[in-house]
Design an enzyme around this catalytic site. Structure first.
Site, PDB file in Angstrom:
ATOM      1  NE  ARG A 528      -2.677   0.218 -38.303  1.00 26.96           N
ATOM      2  CZ  ARG A 528      -2.751   1.247 -39.139  1.00 26.96           C
ATOM      3  NH1 ARG A 528      -3.699   1.277 -40.074  1.00 26.96           N
ATOM      4  NH2 ARG A 528      -1.897   2.231 -39.089  1.00 26.96           N
ATOM      5  CB  THR A 635     -15.691  -4.647 -34.955  1.00 26.77           C
ATOM      6  OG1 THR A 635     -14.491  -4.188 -35.584  1.00 26.77           O
ATOM      7  CG2 THR A 635     -16.551  -3.457 -34.592  1.00 26.77           C
TER       8      THR A 635
HETATM    9  C1  26V Z   1      -6.080   6.844 -34.313  1.00 27.96           C
HETATM   10  C2  26V Z   1      -4.836   7.301 -33.948  1.00 27.96           C
HETATM   11  C3  26V Z   1      -4.259   8.412 -34.717  1.00 27.96           C
HETATM   12  C4  26V Z   1      -3.058   9.041 -34.054  1.00 27.96           C
HETATM   13  C5  26V Z   1      -2.147   8.023 -33.421  1.00 27.96           C
HETATM   14  C6  26V Z   1      -2.844   7.133 -32.442  1.00 27.96           C
HETATM   15  C7  26V Z   1      -4.168   6.683 -32.891  1.00 27.96           C
HETATM   16  C8  26V Z   1      -4.787   5.649 -32.243  1.00 27.96           C
HETATM   17  C9  26V Z   1      -6.011   5.195 -32.623  1.00 27.96           C
HETATM   18  C10 26V Z   1      -6.675   5.805 -33.649  1.00 27.96           C
HETATM   19  C11 26V Z   1      -7.995   5.261 -34.057  1.00 27.96           C
HETATM   20  C12 26V Z   1      -9.073   6.241 -33.977  1.00 27.96           C
HETATM   21  C13 26V Z   1     -10.407   5.796 -34.449  1.00 27.96           C
HETATM   22  C14 26V Z   1     -10.655   4.322 -34.529  1.00 27.96           C
HETATM   23  O1  26V Z   1     -10.350   3.677 -35.500  1.00 27.96           O
HETATM   24  N1  26V Z   1     -11.277   3.762 -33.519  1.00 27.96           N
HETATM   25  C15 26V Z   1     -11.724   2.364 -33.511  1.00 27.96           C
HETATM   26  O2  26V Z   1     -13.084   2.359 -33.914  1.00 27.96           O
HETATM   27  C16 26V Z   1     -13.624   1.058 -33.941  1.00 27.96           C
HETATM   28  C17 26V Z   1     -15.033   1.172 -34.492  1.00 27.96           C
HETATM   29  O3  26V Z   1     -15.842   1.879 -33.605  1.00 27.96           O
HETATM   30  C18 26V Z   1     -13.593   0.457 -32.562  1.00 27.96           C
HETATM   31  O4  26V Z   1     -14.103  -0.850 -32.622  1.00 27.96           O
HETATM   32  C19 26V Z   1     -12.172   0.440 -32.019  1.00 27.96           C
HETATM   33  O5  26V Z   1     -12.174  -0.002 -30.689  1.00 27.96           O
HETATM   34  C20 26V Z   1     -11.565   1.830 -32.109  1.00 27.96           C
HETATM   35  O6  26V Z   1     -10.185   1.814 -31.778  1.00 27.96           O
END
Ligand code: 26V
Length: 791
Positions: A528, A635
């Site tokens: 992303r 990952t």
């Molecule tokens: C969500 C949001 C929503 C609001 C705007 C900013 C923002 C930034 C990041 C996210 C992601 C939240 C959860 C997520 O996808 N985390 C990812 O999880 C993966 C699996 O554990 C991990 O490998 C990634 O490092 C982590 O970013």
């Protein structure tokens, strides 16, 4: 199953399931017929697994996730069932191109990125290990938006995967639950009775998830939302077709579309509804299954493990308490610990803007009984721990991280560094009160999809050297190490990489009219688009390198292609500008007759699981360059290392553990550590100091500001240059010089192909620990207390 049997099965489905005459069948028809024939092979192992789980009275794992980024399922099923040769034979016999048929399938893009893809890898590993499990989520009609570029800018279009027949699922109209919202709570003596104002029906759709060699199969159960009330015939007969259709449209809105990460105020109510919708339906289903087998609720924690994938299903805590207390008369002081003993929670980010909070007003309006229970659970906690500071409700907001933590018996981070930072930052207070609750489970990836299926060439070489045991025991890759000193092996390893690069170059030429030189280094950043992931650091270095090559076009440069892939959340303006800048830089560099033999940019649109499967096996260099402390794990970093790409990376997330496993000499480290990052921010002039000290960075920023990449609008990218030279929270400027240094070391290393291939092969041989099978075993032992069963 033989090729002939499979061919007959395909023809049978084509004729009798699809009603198509083979004479007139299209590629789509053949693909559906093959899919049904393959699905047939999943059903018996699936039933056998379900029966075995009942017969053994096994503890079951329930993985609750808003996202399952599963991608294509056909090739995955074929490979897990060991039917690749049969498929080859059958399709060739029918005069079809195997690759074309397999690649006709659309991606199921029911996720945003890492979190959703992790859930998909976990399903694969749970089935391969034979751990009884059900994944619960939402059957979105539209997955993550389709991305295209218009003059370099991201354009979003709705994703339409369900416009085609979805061959893998079985509809279960009999498995439906009514889910309520709003309304009022009345108390009858000690009992609360919640009467919702609005209801929708959650209906199950089941997909079998087959493990390696078809030994076990679990279920992915996705809920679709439908109206509870029948069609409003009166309105229709009056000619008011809009009113007649309204209940259906409103109900269906809940499972209409996947949120793309940038929740707006308007969207918040719907998002909370989605979360409660699938969580409540899943819990009702879990209790129904439990109660069909047992009559003692005290046994619940020994039979049921519910994993919350992030806080999205965190309402499961209060909802399970409600189901036990309000609906089954378990006293509140027993219902809370009983629910907690079943629940565990994974945190996936420390970014404050990504931690879910709901206004008390919204929660009260939509889930009035849950708001009461959250307050009751919170006061209970406060009474038991008088020194506590973190509370579930604070400043008019419900903090879902605190709710999830408070209602989970185990809370885990997704890499060693991330878990450590969780203890020190977001959950410091709760960790002090519950020092045994936080555990680490470093992420992993499934070797079936990310090596065996995505990289046929390398897989064949590995199996040739060490047998096929590695597929479900990835640590066996260590057996490759003795071969690495053998020149013959390294030549074959290099040939596999080269073949993958040629295949990617050919595909990009055909699909996107892009020209890539397979002899150049394929330097890949796919994820992303986010400021903390720092794609803008990469593109600034690209600009600086381009300038240097122009200064000295006859220099001894190492040819590179900078490959980017990734989507920006539609409302994330800064991320969209980064995309625009990358494309603008690419346009200038790719057209430069002087430099383009050394440096080009390729940014294929609509990055998804399938594109990742093409890019990763062809990569030489993996860009993992987030600001230290910000990437929870990553990952993609593991997939690259496994496929023999060397990492240029910071000490962030799982990069730390990858470097430890592959060896620091086989990893290009740069940048500040998480501690240094905090110290650097304390200097308000960190960006200007860094730019002042590095003329290359200054020159790159100046070129952007001079309109080199946007001659029609000089200020086009001012937001980016202003940010990097101003506030620069993610420390792009401060890390630039060391990133440049690492990249030039990489250039030099790449010029010695034998040494490079040796490092690449060592990355493969030493990445066995990053299998999601290892991660799942960790959860089974340390979080779920679950055991594998043999069907
Ligand atoms: C969500 C949001 C929503 C609001 C705007 C900013 C923002 C930034 C990041 C996210 C992601 C939240 C959860 C997520 O996808 N985390 C990812 O999880 C993966 C699996 O554990 C991990 O490998 C990634 O490092 C982590 O970013």
């Amino acid at each position: 199953m033989t090729a002939v049997e499979l061919r007959d099965a395909i023809l049978r489905h084509l004729t009798y399931s699809l009603g198509k005459d083979p004479e007139h069948a299209t590629l789509y028809d053949w693909r559906l017929a093959l899919s049904y024939a393959i699905r047939d092979q999943m059903v018996d192992p699936w039933f056998a697994s379900t029966r075995a789980a009942y017969a053994h009275q096994s503890k079951r794992v329930y993985y609750l996730s808003m996202e399952f980024l599963i991608g294509r399922l056909l090739e995955d099923g074929v490979i897990n069932l060991g039917l690749m040769d049969a498929v080859d034979g059958a399709l060739t016999d029918l005069g079809l191109d195997v690759d074309a048929v397999l690649h006709d399938e659309p991606d199921a893009a029911l996720g945003n990125g890492g979190l959703g893809r992790l859930a998909a890898c976990f399903l694969d590993s749970l089935s391969t290990i034979g751990c009884p499990a059900i994944g619960y989520g939402i059957r979105y009609e539209h997955g993550l938006f389709r991305q295209s570029f218009d003059h370099g800018r991201q354009i979003e279009a709705p994703e339409q995967w369900l416009q085609q027949e979805h061959t893998w699922e079985f509809e279960r109209p009999e498995a439906a639950f009514t889910i309520g919202f709003g309304g009022a709570v009345a108390s009858h003596g000690k009992h609360a009775v919640w009467t919702p104002a609005e209801t929708v029906s959650a209906q199950a759709h089941d997909t079998p998830v087959i493990g390696w060699k078809g030994r076990w199969a679990n279920t992915l159960r996705l809920w679709g939302a439908f109206p509870t009330a029948g069609f409003d015939l009166d309105s229709f007969n009056r000619g008011d077709y809009v009113a007649a259709a309204e209940p259906e449209a409103l109900a269906r809105t809940i499972s209409r579309v996947l949120y793309p990460d940038d929740t707006t105020e308007d969207g918040k109510r719907l998002r909370l509804k989605q979360e409660f919708f699938f969580t409540a339906a899943s819990l009702r289903d879990i209790l129904r299954r439990f109660e069909s087998e047992y009559d003692d609720l005290g046994k619940l924690p020994s039979k049921v493990a519910i994993q919350l994938n992030d806080t999205h299903p965190a309402i499961a805590g209060p909802e399970l308490v409600r189901l036990l207390h309000d609906e089954r008369a378990v006293p509140l002081d027993e219902a809370i610990p009983l629910a907690r003993a079943c629940l565990s929670y994974t945190n996936h980010t420390l970014l404050p803007e990504a931690l879910e909070k709901w206004s008390e007003a919204l929660m009260t309006d939509l889930l009035p009984r849950h708001m009461q229970l959250i307050e009751a659970i919170d006061s209970d906690h406060a009474a038991k721990h008088p020194t506590r500071k973190a509370s579930m409700v604070d400043g008019g907001e419900v903090h879902m991280g605190e709710v999830a933590f408070g209602m989970a018996h185990k809370v885990n981070g997704v890499s060693a560094l991330h878990t450590d930072l969780m203890k020190k930052t977001v959950f410091a207070d709760l960790h002090r009160l519950h020092p045994d609750r936080i555990v680490n489970q470093t992420n992993g990836v499934t070797p079936r999809r990310w090596l065996l299926s995505a990289n046929h060439k390398l897989s064949a070489l590995i199996t040739d050297c060490i047998g096929e045991g590695w597929v479900d025991d990835l640590e066996q890759l260590a057996g490759l190490e003795p071969h690495i000193s053998d020149a013959g092996f390294l030549d074959r390893y290099a040939a596999a990489k080269r073949d993958n690069k040629v295949a990617l170059a050919n595909w990009l030429a055909g699909a996107h009219d892009m020209t890539l030189d397979p002899d150049a280094m394929f330097d890949v950043q796919i994820k992303r688009i986010h400021e903390y992931k720092r794609q803008h650091l990469n593109i600034l270095e690209t600009i600086a390198l381009w300038q240097e090559i122009r200064d000295n076009p006859n220099g001894d440069w190492t040819p590179r292609v900078k490959v980017f892939g990734g989507k920006a959340a539609p409302g994330y303006v800064f991320a969209k500008q980064i995309i625009h800048l990358i494309n603008a830089v690419g346009k200038v560099l790719n057209a430069d007759p002087v430099t383009s033999k050394f440096l080009t940019v390729a940014y294929p649109p609509n990055y998804n699981v399938t594109l990742a499967e093409r890019l990763i096996p062809a990569a030489d260099l993996s860009e993992q360059i987030s600001t230290a402390g910000k990437e929870a794990s990553g990952t993609g970093n593991m997939k690259f290392a496994l496929n023999g790409a060397l990492t240029v990376g910071t000490l962030d997330g799982a990069n730390v553990e990858i470097r430890e496993h592959v060896g620091p000499e086989n990893f290009f480290l740069f940048g500040m550590t998480a501690d240094e990052v905090d110290a650097e921010r304390a200097n308000p002039a960190h960006a200007t100091d860094a730019i002042g000290a590095d003329p290359r960075l200054k020159r790159a920023l100046d070129a952007i500001n001079a309109g080199t990449f946007s001659p029609e609008a000089k200020d086009q990218f001012k937001a980016i240059t202003d940010n990097v030279s101003g506030h620069d929270y993610f420390l792009v400027a401060s890390d630039f010089t060391d990133y440049w240094r690492a990249q030039r070391e990489i250039d030099a290393a790449f010029r010695d192909p034998k040494a490079w291939m040796r490092m690449a092969a060592l990355n493969t041989a030493r990445s066995g620990w990053f299998s999601s099978d290892r991660t799942i075993r960790g959860y089974m032992d340390e979080v779920w207390g679950a055991q594998a069963v043999q069907a």
